[in-house]
Design a protein around this motif. Structure first.
Motif, PDB file in Angstrom:
ATOM      1  N   LEU A  14       0.851  -1.197   0.000  1.00 22.24           N
ATOM      2  CA  LEU A  14       0.000   0.000   0.000  1.00 22.24           C
ATOM      3  C   LEU A  14       0.882   1.240   0.000  1.00 22.24           C
ATOM      4  O   LEU A  14       1.840   1.320   0.766  1.00 22.24           O
ATOM      5  N   TYR A  15       0.549   2.211  -0.848  1.00 23.37           N
ATOM      6  CA  TYR A  15       1.342   3.430  -0.954  1.00 23.37           C
ATOM      7  C   TYR A  15       0.652   4.589  -0.222  1.00 23.37           C
ATOM      8  O   TYR A  15      -0.566   4.737  -0.267  1.00 23.37           O
ATOM      9  N   ARG A  16       1.480   5.404   0.400  1.00 22.16           N
ATOM     10  CA  ARG A  16       0.987   6.636   1.027  1.00 22.16           C
ATOM     11  C   ARG A  16       1.922   7.773   0.627  1.00 22.16           C
ATOM     12  O   ARG A  16       3.152   7.640   0.739  1.00 22.16           O
ATOM     13  N   ARG A  17       1.369   8.876   0.181  1.00 18.20           N
ATOM     14  CA  ARG A  17       2.222   9.987  -0.248  1.00 18.20           C
ATOM     15  C   ARG A  17       2.482  10.944   0.907  1.00 18.20           C
ATOM     16  O   ARG A  17       1.656  11.089   1.817  1.00 18.20           O
ATOM     17  N   LEU A  18       3.633  11.593   0.838  1.00 19.92           N
ATOM     18  CA  LEU A  18       4.003  12.621   1.813  1.00 19.92           C
ATOM     19  C   LEU A  18       4.289  13.905   1.050  1.00 19.92           C
ATOM     20  O   LEU A  18       5.351  14.048   0.446  1.00 19.92           O
ATOM     21  N   PRO A  19       3.345  14.830   1.046  1.00 23.29           N
ATOM     22  CA  PRO A  19       3.537  16.070   0.285  1.00 23.29           C
ATOM     23  C   PRO A  19       4.730  16.867   0.809  1.00 23.29           C
ATOM     24  O   PRO A  19       5.064  16.797   1.995  1.00 23.29           O
TER      25      PRO A  19
END
Lengths: 150, 193
Positions: A14-19
Protein backbone atom coordinates in the motif's frame (compact mmCIF):
# COMPACT_ATOMS: atom_id res chain seq x y z
CA UNK A 1 -8.32 -9.72 -13.78
CA UNK A 2 -7.82 -7.53 -10.73
CA UNK A 3 -11.00 -5.92 -9.41
CA UNK A 4 -10.82 -2.79 -7.27
CA UNK A 5 -13.42 -4.21 -4.90
CA UNK A 6 -11.47 -7.40 -4.19
CA UNK A 7 -10.47 -7.80 -0.55
CA UNK A 8 -7.00 -6.50 0.26
CA UNK A 9 -4.67 -9.50 0.62
CA UNK A 10 -2.17 -9.69 3.47
CA UNK A 11 0.76 -9.53 1.06
CA UNK A 12 -0.45 -6.42 -0.73
CA UNK A 13 1.70 -3.32 -0.79
CA UNK A 14 0.00 0.00 0.00
CA UNK A 15 1.34 3.43 -0.95
CA UNK A 16 0.99 6.64 1.03
CA UNK A 17 2.22 9.99 -0.25
CA UNK A 18 4.00 12.62 1.81
CA UNK A 19 3.54 16.07 0.28
CA UNK A 20 6.54 18.40 0.35
CA UNK A 21 6.93 21.63 2.29
CA UNK A 22 4.60 20.76 5.14
CA UNK A 23 7.11 19.47 7.69
CA UNK A 24 5.69 15.97 7.41
CA UNK A 25 9.22 14.62 7.25
CA UNK A 26 12.69 15.83 8.13
CA UNK A 27 16.27 14.59 7.91
CA UNK A 28 17.79 13.39 11.16
CA UNK A 29 21.42 13.93 12.10
CA UNK A 30 22.31 10.43 10.92
CA UNK A 31 20.86 11.11 7.46
CA UNK A 32 17.72 9.05 7.91
CA UNK A 33 14.40 10.67 7.09
CA UNK A 34 12.11 11.01 10.08
CA UNK A 35 8.40 10.97 9.29
CA UNK A 36 5.90 12.99 11.27
CA UNK A 37 3.02 10.95 12.62
CA UNK A 38 0.79 13.60 11.03
CA UNK A 39 1.77 12.14 7.67
CA UNK A 40 -0.91 9.58 8.49
CA UNK A 41 -3.62 12.07 9.41
CA UNK A 42 -7.25 11.43 8.71
CA UNK A 43 -10.15 13.48 9.94
CA UNK A 44 -12.47 10.45 9.90
CA UNK A 45 -9.84 8.07 11.31
CA UNK A 46 -9.65 6.18 8.01
CA UNK A 47 -6.19 6.50 6.49
CA UNK A 48 -6.09 6.69 2.70
CA UNK A 49 -3.61 4.55 0.79
CA UNK A 50 -3.27 3.26 -2.77
CA UNK A 51 -3.10 -0.46 -3.56
CA UNK A 52 0.12 -1.07 -5.45
CA UNK A 53 -1.26 -3.91 -7.53
CA UNK A 54 -3.98 -1.61 -8.87
CA UNK A 55 -1.51 1.03 -9.97
CA UNK A 56 1.01 -1.17 -11.77
CA UNK A 57 3.20 -1.30 -8.65
CA UNK A 58 4.31 2.21 -9.57
CA UNK A 59 4.58 4.57 -6.55
CA UNK A 60 4.66 7.55 -8.93
CA UNK A 61 0.91 6.96 -9.24
CA UNK A 62 0.57 8.09 -5.63
CA UNK A 63 3.13 10.88 -5.72
CA UNK A 64 1.84 14.40 -5.12
CA UNK A 65 1.97 16.70 -8.17
CA UNK A 66 4.25 18.98 -6.16
CA UNK A 67 6.72 16.20 -5.41
CA UNK A 68 7.49 14.95 -1.93
CA UNK A 69 7.84 11.26 -1.19
CA UNK A 70 5.97 7.98 -1.16
CA UNK A 71 6.23 5.28 1.50
CA UNK A 72 4.71 1.84 1.52
CA UNK A 73 3.10 -0.47 4.04
CA UNK A 74 2.20 -4.15 3.93
CA UNK A 75 -1.44 -4.98 4.58
CA UNK A 76 -0.70 -8.03 6.69
CA UNK A 77 1.67 -6.11 8.94
CA UNK A 78 -1.00 -3.48 9.50
CA UNK A 79 -3.50 -6.18 10.45
CA UNK A 80 -0.98 -7.60 12.90
CA UNK A 81 -0.79 -4.37 14.90
CA UNK A 82 -1.94 -5.16 18.40
CA UNK A 83 -2.25 -3.15 21.58
CA UNK A 84 -4.34 -0.28 20.21
CA UNK A 85 -6.83 0.35 22.99
CA UNK A 86 -8.98 2.95 24.68
CA UNK A 87 -8.26 3.40 28.38
CA UNK A 88 -10.13 5.02 31.23
CA UNK A 89 -8.72 7.62 33.61
CA UNK A 90 -7.15 4.85 35.71
CA UNK A 91 -5.29 3.48 32.72
CA UNK A 92 -7.47 0.38 32.52
CA UNK A 93 -8.35 -0.84 29.03
CA UNK A 94 -12.00 -0.33 28.16
CA UNK A 95 -11.87 -1.12 24.45
CA UNK A 96 -9.47 -3.02 22.20
CA UNK A 97 -9.27 -2.09 18.54
CA UNK A 98 -8.50 -4.36 15.60
CA UNK A 99 -6.81 -2.68 12.64
CA UNK A 100 -7.80 -3.62 9.10
CA UNK A 101 -7.56 -2.48 5.48
CA UNK A 102 -10.36 -2.51 2.95
CA UNK A 103 -10.87 -1.33 -0.62
CA UNK A 104 -12.45 2.10 -0.98
CA UNK A 105 -12.28 2.78 -4.73
CA UNK A 106 -13.03 6.31 -5.84
CA UNK A 107 -14.20 7.37 -9.30
CA UNK A 108 -10.92 9.19 -9.83
CA UNK A 109 -8.79 6.63 -7.99
CA UNK A 110 -9.81 2.96 -8.26
CA UNK A 111 -6.69 1.94 -6.32
CA UNK A 112 -7.85 3.78 -3.20
CA UNK A 113 -8.11 1.80 0.05
CA UNK A 114 -8.43 2.72 3.71
CA UNK A 115 -6.79 1.67 6.96
CA UNK A 116 -9.35 1.70 9.75
CA UNK A 117 -10.14 0.39 13.21
CA UNK A 118 -12.81 -2.03 14.41
CA UNK A 119 -14.74 -0.61 16.17
CA UNK A 120 -14.12 2.88 14.80
CA UNK A 121 -12.10 5.54 16.58
CA UNK A 122 -14.91 8.07 16.24
CA UNK A 123 -16.02 7.97 19.86
CA UNK A 124 -13.20 9.10 22.15
CA UNK A 125 -10.60 7.20 20.16
CA UNK A 126 -8.22 9.96 19.18
CA UNK A 127 -5.49 8.89 21.64
CA UNK A 128 -5.61 5.35 20.31
CA UNK A 129 -5.43 6.74 16.78
CA UNK A 130 -2.29 8.67 17.71
CA UNK A 131 -0.57 5.42 18.71
CA UNK A 132 -1.68 3.73 15.51
CA UNK A 133 -0.12 6.57 13.51
CA UNK A 134 3.16 6.23 15.41
CA UNK A 135 3.26 2.52 14.66
CA UNK A 136 2.53 3.14 10.97
CA UNK A 137 5.35 5.69 10.88
CA UNK A 138 7.76 3.12 12.30
CA UNK A 139 6.77 0.71 9.54
CA UNK A 140 6.87 3.33 6.80
CA UNK A 141 10.30 4.67 7.72
CA UNK A 142 11.72 1.32 6.63
CA UNK A 143 9.93 1.36 3.26
CA UNK A 144 10.64 4.45 1.21
CA UNK A 145 9.42 3.93 -2.35
CA UNK A 146 10.26 7.46 -3.50
CA UNK A 147 12.56 9.45 -1.27
CA UNK A 148 11.86 13.18 -1.23
CA UNK A 149 14.43 15.62 -2.56
CA UNK A 150 15.51 17.62 0.46
CA UNK B 1 -14.54 42.61 -12.36
CA UNK B 2 -11.13 42.96 -10.74
CA UNK B 3 -10.44 40.97 -7.60
CA UNK B 4 -8.67 42.59 -4.69
CA UNK B 5 -6.77 40.74 -2.01
CA UNK B 6 -7.02 42.65 1.24
CA UNK B 7 -6.42 41.58 4.81
CA UNK B 8 -8.09 44.56 6.43
CA UNK B 9 -9.44 42.95 9.55
CA UNK B 10 -8.26 40.02 11.61
CA UNK B 11 -11.02 37.53 12.22
CA UNK B 12 -10.46 35.61 15.42
CA UNK B 13 -11.16 31.88 15.74
CA UNK B 14 -11.11 31.56 11.98
CA UNK B 15 -8.57 30.08 9.63
CA UNK B 16 -7.19 32.72 7.31
CA UNK B 17 -6.90 30.32 4.43
CA UNK B 18 -10.69 30.21 4.17
CA UNK B 19 -10.60 33.82 2.98
CA UNK B 20 -8.14 33.14 0.22
CA UNK B 21 -9.45 33.95 -3.25
CA UNK B 22 -10.05 30.92 -5.42
CA UNK B 23 -10.29 30.39 -9.14
CA UNK B 24 -8.71 28.59 -12.06
CA UNK B 25 -7.36 31.50 -14.08
CA UNK B 26 -3.79 32.76 -14.08
CA UNK B 27 -4.94 36.01 -12.48
CA UNK B 28 -6.64 34.11 -9.68
CA UNK B 29 -3.50 32.10 -9.06
CA UNK B 30 -1.45 35.28 -8.95
CA UNK B 31 -3.95 36.82 -6.57
CA UNK B 32 -3.84 33.75 -4.35
CA UNK B 33 -0.06 33.89 -4.21
CA UNK B 34 -0.15 37.57 -3.27
CA UNK B 35 -2.74 36.91 -0.60
CA UNK B 36 -0.68 34.09 0.90
CA UNK B 37 2.41 36.29 0.80
CA UNK B 38 0.59 39.14 2.52
CA UNK B 39 -0.52 36.89 5.37
CA UNK B 40 2.96 35.49 5.90
CA UNK B 41 4.55 38.90 5.59
CA UNK B 42 2.19 40.58 8.02
CA UNK B 43 2.82 37.94 10.68
CA UNK B 44 6.52 37.93 10.02
CA UNK B 45 6.67 41.71 10.29
CA UNK B 46 4.83 41.48 13.57
CA UNK B 47 7.52 39.15 14.82
CA UNK B 48 10.30 41.25 13.33
CA UNK B 49 9.19 44.67 14.53
CA UNK B 50 8.46 43.74 18.11
CA UNK B 51 11.55 43.01 20.16
CA UNK B 52 11.42 39.36 21.06
CA UNK B 53 11.40 40.16 24.75
CA UNK B 54 8.17 42.09 24.21
CA UNK B 55 6.75 39.26 22.18
CA UNK B 56 7.57 36.72 24.86
CA UNK B 57 6.24 39.10 27.52
CA UNK B 58 2.93 39.16 25.68
CA UNK B 59 2.98 35.38 25.73
CA UNK B 60 3.41 35.37 29.48
CA UNK B 61 7.06 34.40 29.61
CA UNK B 62 8.77 37.62 30.47
CA UNK B 63 9.36 37.46 34.14
CA UNK B 64 12.58 35.55 34.38
CA UNK B 65 15.26 33.97 32.32
CA UNK B 66 13.89 34.99 28.95
CA UNK B 67 14.64 38.61 29.72
CA UNK B 68 17.88 38.07 31.54
CA UNK B 69 19.33 35.65 28.98
CA UNK B 70 18.34 37.05 25.59
CA UNK B 71 20.65 34.71 23.74
CA UNK B 72 18.67 31.73 24.93
CA UNK B 73 15.37 33.44 24.08
CA UNK B 74 16.26 33.67 20.42
CA UNK B 75 16.25 29.91 20.08
CA UNK B 76 12.48 29.82 20.42
CA UNK B 77 11.71 32.41 17.72
CA UNK B 78 11.94 30.10 14.68
CA UNK B 79 9.48 27.77 16.38
CA UNK B 80 7.08 30.63 17.12
CA UNK B 81 7.23 31.73 13.50
CA UNK B 82 6.44 28.20 12.35
CA UNK B 83 3.46 28.04 14.68
CA UNK B 84 2.05 31.33 13.39
CA UNK B 85 2.56 30.23 9.80
CA UNK B 86 0.27 27.26 10.43
CA UNK B 87 -2.61 29.73 10.14
CA UNK B 88 -2.01 29.92 6.41
CA UNK B 89 -2.82 26.23 5.93
CA UNK B 90 -6.25 25.48 4.43
CA UNK B 91 -8.47 22.45 5.04
CA UNK B 92 -6.88 19.44 3.35
CA UNK B 93 -3.43 21.00 3.69
CA UNK B 94 -1.73 17.56 3.99
CA UNK B 95 -2.95 16.41 0.59
CA UNK B 96 -5.70 14.38 2.24
CA UNK B 97 -8.46 15.60 4.57
CA UNK B 98 -6.77 17.28 7.58
CA UNK B 99 -8.56 20.23 9.23
CA UNK B 100 -7.01 23.67 9.01
CA UNK B 101 -5.21 24.63 12.25
CA UNK B 102 -7.38 26.61 14.66
CA UNK B 103 -6.43 30.11 15.76
CA UNK B 104 -7.08 29.49 19.45
CA UNK B 105 -4.91 26.37 19.35
CA UNK B 106 -2.15 28.38 17.67
CA UNK B 107 -2.35 31.07 20.36
CA UNK B 108 -2.22 28.52 23.16
CA UNK B 109 0.62 26.65 21.45
CA UNK B 110 2.73 29.83 21.36
CA UNK B 111 2.27 30.25 25.11
CA UNK B 112 2.80 26.55 25.81
CA UNK B 113 6.03 26.20 23.84
CA UNK B 114 7.40 29.42 25.35
CA UNK B 115 6.76 28.05 28.82
CA UNK B 116 8.30 24.69 27.92
CA UNK B 117 11.34 26.43 26.44
CA UNK B 118 11.72 28.45 29.61
CA UNK B 119 11.54 25.31 31.74
CA UNK B 120 14.23 23.59 29.66
CA UNK B 121 16.58 26.55 29.63
CA UNK B 122 16.17 27.27 33.32
CA UNK B 123 16.97 23.65 34.12
CA UNK B 124 20.28 24.07 32.36
CA UNK B 125 19.49 21.66 29.56
CA UNK B 126 20.00 22.07 25.83
CA UNK B 127 16.94 23.09 23.80
CA UNK B 128 16.07 21.32 20.55
CA UNK B 129 13.70 22.99 18.14
CA UNK B 130 10.70 20.77 17.44
CA UNK B 131 9.11 19.84 14.16
CA UNK B 132 5.93 21.92 14.00
CA UNK B 133 2.82 20.81 12.20
CA UNK B 134 -0.91 20.40 12.76
CA UNK B 135 -3.16 17.45 13.47
CA UNK B 136 -6.23 16.33 11.58
CA UNK B 137 -8.32 18.01 14.28
CA UNK B 138 -6.66 21.43 14.02
CA UNK B 139 -4.31 21.00 16.98
CA UNK B 140 -0.74 22.27 16.87
CA UNK B 141 1.69 19.35 17.08
CA UNK B 142 5.32 19.43 18.23
CA UNK B 143 7.63 16.50 17.56
CA UNK B 144 11.15 15.84 18.81
CA UNK B 145 13.37 12.94 17.80
CA UNK B 146 16.38 11.97 19.87
CA UNK B 147 18.13 8.68 19.18
CA UNK B 148 15.43 6.00 19.33
CA UNK B 149 13.08 8.19 21.33
CA UNK B 150 10.32 10.38 20.03
CA UNK B 151 8.25 12.92 21.93
CA UNK B 152 5.06 14.30 20.40
CA UNK B 153 2.91 16.98 22.04
CA UNK B 154 -0.60 17.81 20.83
CA UNK B 155 -1.76 21.31 21.79
CA UNK B 156 -5.42 22.20 21.50
CA UNK B 157 -7.06 25.45 22.52
CA UNK B 158 -6.95 24.61 26.22
CA UNK B 159 -4.59 21.76 26.98
CA UNK B 160 -1.54 19.84 25.86
CA UNK B 161 -1.03 16.08 25.76
CA UNK B 162 2.15 14.13 25.18
CA UNK B 163 2.94 10.81 23.57
CA UNK B 164 6.31 9.21 24.28
CA UNK B 165 7.50 6.49 21.90
CA UNK B 166 10.65 4.43 22.33
CA UNK B 167 9.88 1.21 20.47
CA UNK B 168 7.36 -0.75 18.40
CA UNK B 169 5.30 -2.32 21.17
CA UNK B 170 2.26 -0.15 21.74
CA UNK B 171 1.67 -1.58 25.22
CA UNK B 172 5.19 -1.29 26.58
CA UNK B 173 7.00 1.24 24.35
CA UNK B 174 4.48 4.07 24.23
CA UNK B 175 3.07 6.28 26.97
CA UNK B 176 0.70 9.24 26.88
CA UNK B 177 -0.55 11.82 29.35
CA UNK B 178 -1.04 15.49 30.11
CA UNK B 179 1.86 17.76 29.18
CA UNK B 180 1.38 20.17 32.07
CA UNK B 181 3.80 22.11 34.24
CA UNK B 182 4.35 19.10 36.50
CA UNK B 183 5.59 16.86 33.71
CA UNK B 184 7.51 19.13 31.32
CA UNK B 185 10.95 18.81 32.91
CA UNK B 186 10.51 15.05 33.25
CA UNK B 187 9.56 14.77 29.60
CA UNK B 188 12.65 16.66 28.51
CA UNK B 189 14.87 14.71 30.88
CA UNK B 190 13.53 11.48 29.37
CA UNK B 191 14.03 12.71 25.81
CA UNK B 192 17.58 13.90 26.35
CA UNK B 193 18.80 11.06 28.55
Amino acid sequence: MVNDNDAVDDDEILYRRLPPGLDLYQIADDGTIKISSLAFSSRDYRISVDRAKLCDNDPRYTLDKRGGGVVSLVAGEIRNIIGIARKDSNGDITQQFKIDVEPAPLPENPAHAEIYAIPGFEYNGSKAFRKLRERLVQMAEKRWEIRPDI
Amino acid sequence: MPQVAELSTFRPKTNLASFMPTGASDSSNTLLQKFHYSICTSFYQTFSHIPYQTLLYSLGSSDDILLTSPGSSESILPTLNKIINLLTLPDGWNGYDACAPQLDAVEYACRWISFFHKEVISSGRKWLSPNVTASDEGEVVFEWWQSTKKLTVYVSNQNAEYLKVWGPDINTDMEDGKADSDTLRLLWKWLMS
